[in-house]
Design a protein around this motif. Structure first.
Motif: not given
Length: 69
Positions: A7-12, A32-39, A58-65
């Motif tokens: 998940h990144y920047n698309r809340p809808k 269920v494993f949810l990997f989230v960009e911190p932005t 898992c909320i990443n500590d930096r933008l990973m892609g």
């Protein structure tokens, strides 16, 4: 059994994903494993508030892609 998502920047889209996933038969049997960009705070809030017995966030500590996630 396991489901992963990023998940990144698309809340809808994240909200719709979580709602539809919640309606799946026997979803509580899946981890269920949810990997989230911190932005995007909205996406992070949605993910953290979603209730599931086998949720792993898992909320990443930096933008990973997408691919490194």
């Amino acid at each position: 059994m396991l489901i992963t998502s990023t998940h990144y920047n698309r809340p809808k889209i994240s909200q719709e994903f979580l709602q539809r996933l919640s309606r799946c038969n026997r979803i509580n049997e899946y981890s269920v494993f949810l990997f989230v960009e911190p932005t995007c705070e909205n996406v992070i809030d949605l993910i953290l508030k979603w209730e599931h017995p086998k949720k792993n966030v898992c909320i990443n500590d930096r933008l990973m892609g997408c691919w490194p996630n």
